[in-house]
Design a protein around this motif. Structure first.
Motif, PDB file in Angstrom:
ATOM      1  N   VAL A  10       0.940  -1.211  -0.001  1.00  0.00           N
ATOM      2  CA  VAL A  10      -0.339   0.006  -0.064  1.00  0.00           C
ATOM      3  C   VAL A  10       0.830   1.243  -0.180  1.00  0.00           C
ATOM      4  CG1 VAL A  10      -1.729   1.424   1.420  1.00  0.00           C
ATOM      5  CG2 VAL A  10      -2.054  -1.157   0.989  1.00  0.00           C
ATOM      6  N   LEU A  11       1.819   1.184   0.925  1.00  0.00           N
ATOM      7  CA  LEU A  11       2.763   2.277   0.977  1.00  0.00           C
ATOM      8  C   LEU A  11       3.687   2.544  -0.372  1.00  0.00           C
ATOM      9  CD1 LEU A  11       4.036   2.400   4.570  1.00  0.00           C
ATOM     10  CD2 LEU A  11       2.129   3.594   3.538  1.00  0.00           C
ATOM     11  N   TYR A  12       3.839   1.481  -0.984  1.00  0.00           N
ATOM     12  CA  TYR A  12       4.682   1.533  -2.197  1.00  0.00           C
ATOM     13  C   TYR A  12       3.984   2.367  -3.188  1.00  0.00           C
ATOM     14  CZ  TYR A  12       7.248   0.415  -6.366  1.00  0.00           C
ATOM     15  OH  TYR A  12       7.987   0.540  -7.510  1.00  0.00           O
ATOM     16  N   GLN A  13       2.544   1.879  -3.355  1.00  0.00           N
ATOM     17  CA  GLN A  13       1.680   2.276  -4.278  1.00  0.00           C
ATOM     18  C   GLN A  13       1.458   3.925  -4.014  1.00  0.00           C
ATOM     19  OE1 GLN A  13      -1.613   3.663  -4.359  1.00  0.00           O
ATOM     20  NE2 GLN A  13      -1.532   3.663  -6.657  1.00  0.00           N
ATOM     21  N   LEU A  14       1.126   4.315  -2.845  1.00  0.00           N
ATOM     22  CA  LEU A  14       0.753   5.682  -2.572  1.00  0.00           C
ATOM     23  C   LEU A  14       1.957   6.583  -2.701  1.00  0.00           C
ATOM     24  CD1 LEU A  14      -1.411   5.082   0.795  1.00  0.00           C
ATOM     25  CD2 LEU A  14      -2.118   5.650  -1.391  1.00  0.00           C
ATOM     26  N   LYS A  15       3.322   5.890  -2.368  1.00  0.00           N
ATOM     27  CA  LYS A  15       4.366   6.858  -2.778  1.00  0.00           C
ATOM     28  C   LYS A  15       4.721   7.086  -4.026  1.00  0.00           C
ATOM     29  CE  LYS A  15       9.399   6.977  -1.713  1.00  0.00           C
ATOM     30  NZ  LYS A  15      10.599   6.335  -1.608  1.00  0.00           N
ATOM     31  N   ASN A  16       4.567   5.836  -4.982  1.00  0.00           N
ATOM     32  CA  ASN A  16       5.115   6.020  -6.066  1.00  0.00           C
ATOM     33  C   ASN A  16       3.991   6.532  -7.299  1.00  0.00           C
ATOM     34  OD1 ASN A  16       7.991   5.158  -5.962  1.00  0.00           O
ATOM     35  ND2 ASN A  16       7.162   3.505  -5.073  1.00  0.00           N
ATOM     36  N   GLY A  17       2.780   5.896  -6.981  1.00  0.00           N
ATOM     37  CA  GLY A  17       1.609   6.427  -7.735  1.00  0.00           C
ATOM     38  C   GLY A  17       1.434   5.557  -8.803  1.00  0.00           C
ATOM     39  N   CYS A  18       2.020   4.464  -8.924  1.00  0.00           N
ATOM     40  CA  CYS A  18       1.904   3.271  -9.796  1.00  0.00           C
ATOM     41  C   CYS A  18       0.507   2.864 -10.013  1.00  0.00           C
ATOM     42  CB  CYS A  18       2.846   2.439  -9.684  1.00  0.00           C
ATOM     43  SG  CYS A  18       2.875   1.227  -8.301  1.00  0.00           S
ATOM     44  N   ASN A  19       0.233   2.033 -11.131  1.00  0.00           N
ATOM     45  CA  ASN A  19      -1.147   1.181 -11.084  1.00  0.00           C
ATOM     46  C   ASN A  19      -0.721   0.105 -10.118  1.00  0.00           C
ATOM     47  OD1 ASN A  19      -2.413   2.751 -13.118  1.00  0.00           O
ATOM     48  ND2 ASN A  19      -1.101   1.623 -14.632  1.00  0.00           N
ATOM     49  N   TRP A  20      -1.920  -0.333  -9.466  1.00  0.00           N
ATOM     50  CA  TRP A  20      -1.864  -1.327  -8.568  1.00  0.00           C
ATOM     51  C   TRP A  20      -1.466  -2.554  -9.217  1.00  0.00           C
ATOM     52  CZ3 TRP A  20      -2.300  -0.608  -3.497  1.00  0.00           C
ATOM     53  CH2 TRP A  20      -3.101   0.620  -3.052  1.00  0.00           C
ATOM     54  N   CYS A  21      -1.705  -3.015 -10.405  1.00  0.00           N
ATOM     55  CA  CYS A  21      -0.948  -3.910 -11.340  1.00  0.00           C
ATOM     56  C   CYS A  21       0.253  -3.979 -11.537  1.00  0.00           C
ATOM     57  CB  CYS A  21      -1.913  -4.307 -12.395  1.00  0.00           C
ATOM     58  SG  CYS A  21      -1.980  -2.999 -13.659  1.00  0.00           S
ATOM     59  N   ASP A  22       0.852  -2.936 -11.005  1.00  0.00           N
ATOM     60  CA  ASP A  22       2.292  -2.688 -11.320  1.00  0.00           C
ATOM     61  C   ASP A  22       3.187  -2.796 -10.248  1.00  0.00           C
ATOM     62  OD1 ASP A  22       1.847  -2.438 -14.138  1.00  0.00           O
ATOM     63  OD2 ASP A  22       1.799  -0.263 -14.012  1.00  0.00           O
ATOM     64  N   LEU A  23       2.482  -3.162  -9.089  1.00  0.00           N
ATOM     65  CA  LEU A  23       3.447  -3.255  -7.783  1.00  0.00           C
ATOM     66  C   LEU A  23       4.552  -4.312  -8.329  1.00  0.00           C
ATOM     67  CD1 LEU A  23       0.696  -3.453  -5.106  1.00  0.00           C
ATOM     68  CD2 LEU A  23       2.307  -1.684  -5.630  1.00  0.00           C
ATOM     69  N   PRO A  24       5.819  -3.965  -7.627  1.00  0.00           N
ATOM     70  CA  PRO A  24       6.870  -5.051  -7.698  1.00  0.00           C
ATOM     71  C   PRO A  24       6.265  -6.619  -7.349  1.00  0.00           C
ATOM     72  CG  PRO A  24       7.495  -3.119  -6.627  1.00  0.00           C
ATOM     73  CD  PRO A  24       5.889  -3.235  -6.948  1.00  0.00           C
ATOM     74  N   LYS A  25       7.115  -7.431  -7.959  1.00  0.00           N
ATOM     75  CA  LYS A  25       6.657  -9.012  -7.777  1.00  0.00           C
ATOM     76  C   LYS A  25       6.970  -9.375  -6.287  1.00  0.00           C
ATOM     77  CE  LYS A  25       4.708  -9.309 -11.777  1.00  0.00           C
ATOM     78  NZ  LYS A  25       3.542  -8.723 -11.711  1.00  0.00           N
ATOM     79  N   ASP A  26       7.872  -8.779  -5.671  1.00  0.00           N
ATOM     80  CA  ASP A  26       8.246  -9.269  -4.097  1.00  0.00           C
ATOM     81  C   ASP A  26       7.154  -8.856  -3.307  1.00  0.00           C
ATOM     82  OD1 ASP A  26       9.125  -6.461  -4.600  1.00  0.00           O
ATOM     83  OD2 ASP A  26      10.794  -6.590  -3.092  1.00  0.00           O
ATOM     84  N   LEU A  27       6.204  -8.048  -3.605  1.00  0.00           N
ATOM     85  CA  LEU A  27       5.176  -7.790  -2.833  1.00  0.00           C
ATOM     86  C   LEU A  27       4.003  -8.691  -2.842  1.00  0.00           C
ATOM     87  CD1 LEU A  27       5.226  -3.711  -3.190  1.00  0.00           C
ATOM     88  CD2 LEU A  27       6.111  -5.067  -1.096  1.00  0.00           C
ATOM     89  N   PRO A  28       3.143  -8.645  -1.989  1.00  0.00           N
ATOM     90  CA  PRO A  28       2.019  -9.605  -2.264  1.00  0.00           C
ATOM     91  C   PRO A  28       1.184  -9.412  -3.430  1.00  0.00           C
ATOM     92  CG  PRO A  28       2.232  -8.681   0.159  1.00  0.00           C
ATOM     93  CD  PRO A  28       3.149  -8.133  -0.735  1.00  0.00           C
TER      94      PRO A  28
END
Length: 69
Positions: A10-28
């Protein structure tokens, strides 16, 4: 997977503003992270986390909550 890993997503997405589907693969999986984000946002938990982190940062730089040095 634990809540901390989900919060990291969640914090990664909020900080970076990426699409949810673009979260790094090492995250859930993004669907799991997004589901929890929606639940926590509705419950006011995201705002509580933001307020706590903001308060801790202000203490770290030795300012109070009213903007006084």
């Amino acid at each position: 997977m634990d809540k901390r890993e989900i919060l990291d997503g969640v914090l990664y997405q909020l900080k970076n503003g990426c699409n949810w589907c673009d979260l790094p693969k090492d995250l859930p999986p993004y669907s799991t992270v997004f589901w929890h984000y929606k639940q926590w946002r509705e419950q006011g938990i995201i705002e509580k986390i933001r307020d706590i982190l903001h308060g801790q940062l202000r203490q770290k730089v030795k300012k109070n909550h009213y903007g006084q040095p």
